[in-house]
Design a protein around this motif. Structure first.
Motif, PDB file in Angstrom:
ATOM      1  N   PHE A  66       1.004  -1.294   0.122  1.00 39.03           N
ATOM      2  CA  PHE A  66       0.022   0.091  -0.099  1.00 39.03           C
ATOM      3  C   PHE A  66       0.889   1.257   0.035  1.00 39.03           C
ATOM      4  N   LEU A  67       2.192   1.169   0.296  1.00 43.15           N
ATOM      5  CA  LEU A  67       3.157   2.397   0.492  1.00 43.15           C
ATOM      6  C   LEU A  67       4.013   2.497  -0.453  1.00 43.15           C
ATOM      7  N   MET A  68       4.426   1.325  -1.179  1.00 39.18           N
ATOM      8  CA  MET A  68       5.361   1.223  -1.932  1.00 39.18           C
ATOM      9  C   MET A  68       5.407   1.963  -3.177  1.00 39.18           C
ATOM     10  N   ALA A  69       6.057   2.983  -3.655  1.00 38.79           N
ATOM     11  CA  ALA A  69       5.930   3.570  -4.582  1.00 38.79           C
ATOM     12  C   ALA A  69       6.871   2.972  -5.699  1.00 38.79           C
ATOM     13  N   TYR A  70       7.834   2.269  -5.151  1.00 40.55           N
ATOM     14  CA  TYR A  70       8.873   1.610  -6.007  1.00 40.55           C
ATOM     15  C   TYR A  70       8.933   0.140  -5.341  1.00 40.55           C
TER      16      TYR A  70
END
Length: 434
Positions: A66-70
């Protein structure tokens, strides 16, 4: 350490002790692959979250994606970070909405950690303690700080499969053995895990002004050998690390307590054991849970044995209509097609509106089946339930009496709609009095 921090930690410990004697609390985990994986956090859905809170749900557990842009799983110096698909993670605006939900409801936030114990953080040239600290620093900065900067406090961290990510004989896809070509022996892995957990706890608590954080250990139980029972999927029964040995190794590191600062207290052991596997072989389920319970007695320097939490889910139940809809543009976003979604007919089928969802239909192929199994699983673990009756030791200890939480979560295909799942869970908790 300030007096305020010590007092807060003491109060948290007292709350934990009281909770183990009560009925299991419910924690809800929204699905990161659901069609409304972001929309469910919008301000307009605040009443739904308030209803969830009023029904007795204690908090929310967030998958790290949910928090990982990469995508940094398995990342090493020879590869750049890979941007994750748009729509697969929460934006800053989404996190601002989540902060409002938490503020208006009081729901606790649990972060599912462990994902950074791969790739560059598997460097065998580092001392075990430094490797663990480096992994924790990386994950806190990349993921957890996104929550804290948005005004979302973290109440607990569920560390998912840390030993499995590190060991030489791990079968976990993103393990050090798979991503770095080698894993670690048991004593080294135990030192890494302890340092990782301590660093995670200390950094998150410091970032949120000393607010205490519970540290829980999540065990994917079918993936471990238990005595003579091989890990699930190990058809040739090749010996692998026994879970009891792994926990004893960690307990020894805990007893030596070579790290500075406050000792690490494991507040709960969370069991991930899909109900489909438990139904398939109740005997293996019982033996594994018994072994885990017996081996966890000495994990904490305080002498307090952690209670258990159970993730009451099952394997994914995707409806066959998904095959007919064609491949999704992004495998992770199962129900997305281009800028839209799968057809309305397939959406109805997936949540069970156009297909039978009872125990006699013979097919487990939609969210209604999945949800029914989740509720049956929880009932079976309550006092007098089928599984609870099997989890009694020779000395009379009833393991099911020591369950602190039921986690209603899924990281797989189910559910198609988080809002739909939440509504069903609210109905269930209100009807059963929790």
């Amino acid at each position: 350490m300030t007096l305020r921090t010590l007092l807060l930690a003491a109060l948290a410990a007292l709350a934990l002790s009281a909770r183990t004697d009560a009925a299991p609390e419910a924690i809800y985990g929204p699905g990161p692959r659901a069609l409304d994986n972001r929309e469910v956090f919008a301000a307009g859905n605040l009443p739904l979250w308030q209803d969830l809170d009023r029904a007795g749900v204690e908090g929310i557990v967030l998958n790290p994606t949910f928090l990982m842009a990469y995508d940094f799983r398995g990342m090493n110096q020879r590869r750049d970070e890979v941007p994750r698909p748009e729509g697969s993670y929460l934006t800053d605006a989404d996190l601002a909405s989540l902060a409002q939900i938490v503020s208006r409801t009081g729901l606790d936030i649990t972060y599912a950690a462990g994902i950074a114990l791969t790739g560059d953080r598997c460097d065998p040239r580092l001392a075990p303690e430094e490797l663990g600290r480096a992994a924790a620093r990386f994950e806190v900065e990349r993921n957890v700080m996104r929550l804290i900067r948005a005004g979302v406090p973290v109440s607990a961290i569920n560390v998912d499969g840390p030993m499995l990510r590190l060991l030489q004989d791990s079968g976990k896809p993103a393990s050090c053995r798979r991503t770095a070509g080698a894993g670690f022996d048991l004593p080294t892995a135990a030192q890494i895990v302890q340092a990782y957990m301590v660093e995670m706890r200390d950094r998150v608590e410091a970032a949120q002004g000393g607010r205490p954080v519970e540290m829980r250990w999540l065990v994917n139980l079918p993936n471990w050998q238990a005595g003579q029972i091989p890990r699930l999927g190990n058809g040739e029964a090749v010996p692998t690390t026994d879970l009891a040995r792994a926990l004893r190794s960690f307990a020894q590191v805990q007893a030596e307590n070579r790290l500075p600062g406050r000792p690490l207290e494991i507040s709960e052991i969370v069991i991930d054991y899909p109900y489909a596997y438990a139904r398939q072989n109740f005997g293996h389920f019982s033996v594994r849970v018994r072994n885990l319970w017996n081996a966890s007695r000495d994990l904490n320097p305080s002498g307090r044995q952690p209670p258990l939490g159970f993730i009451v889910n099952s394997r994914s139940y995707p409806h066959p209509c998904l095959e007919r809809e064609g491949r999704p543009d992004t495998a992770f976003l199962t129900f997305r097609r281009g800028d839209g979604a799968i057809s309305e007919a397939c959406q109805r089928a997936q949540i069970g509106e156009d297909t039978a969802a009872n125990a006699e239909d013979g097919a487990l192929d939609n969210d209604a089946d999945y949800l029914r199994h989740s509720f049956v699983y929880a009932d079976a673990l309550k006092p007098g339930g089928e599984l609870a009756r099997r989890l009694v030791l020779r000395d009379g200890t009833r393991i099911a009496d020591h369950i602190a939480h039921f986690y209603y979560q899924s990281w797989g295909v189910n559910p198609l709609s988080n809002a739909w799942y939440m509504e069903r869970l609210i109905e269930r908790l209100e009807d059963s009095g929790r």
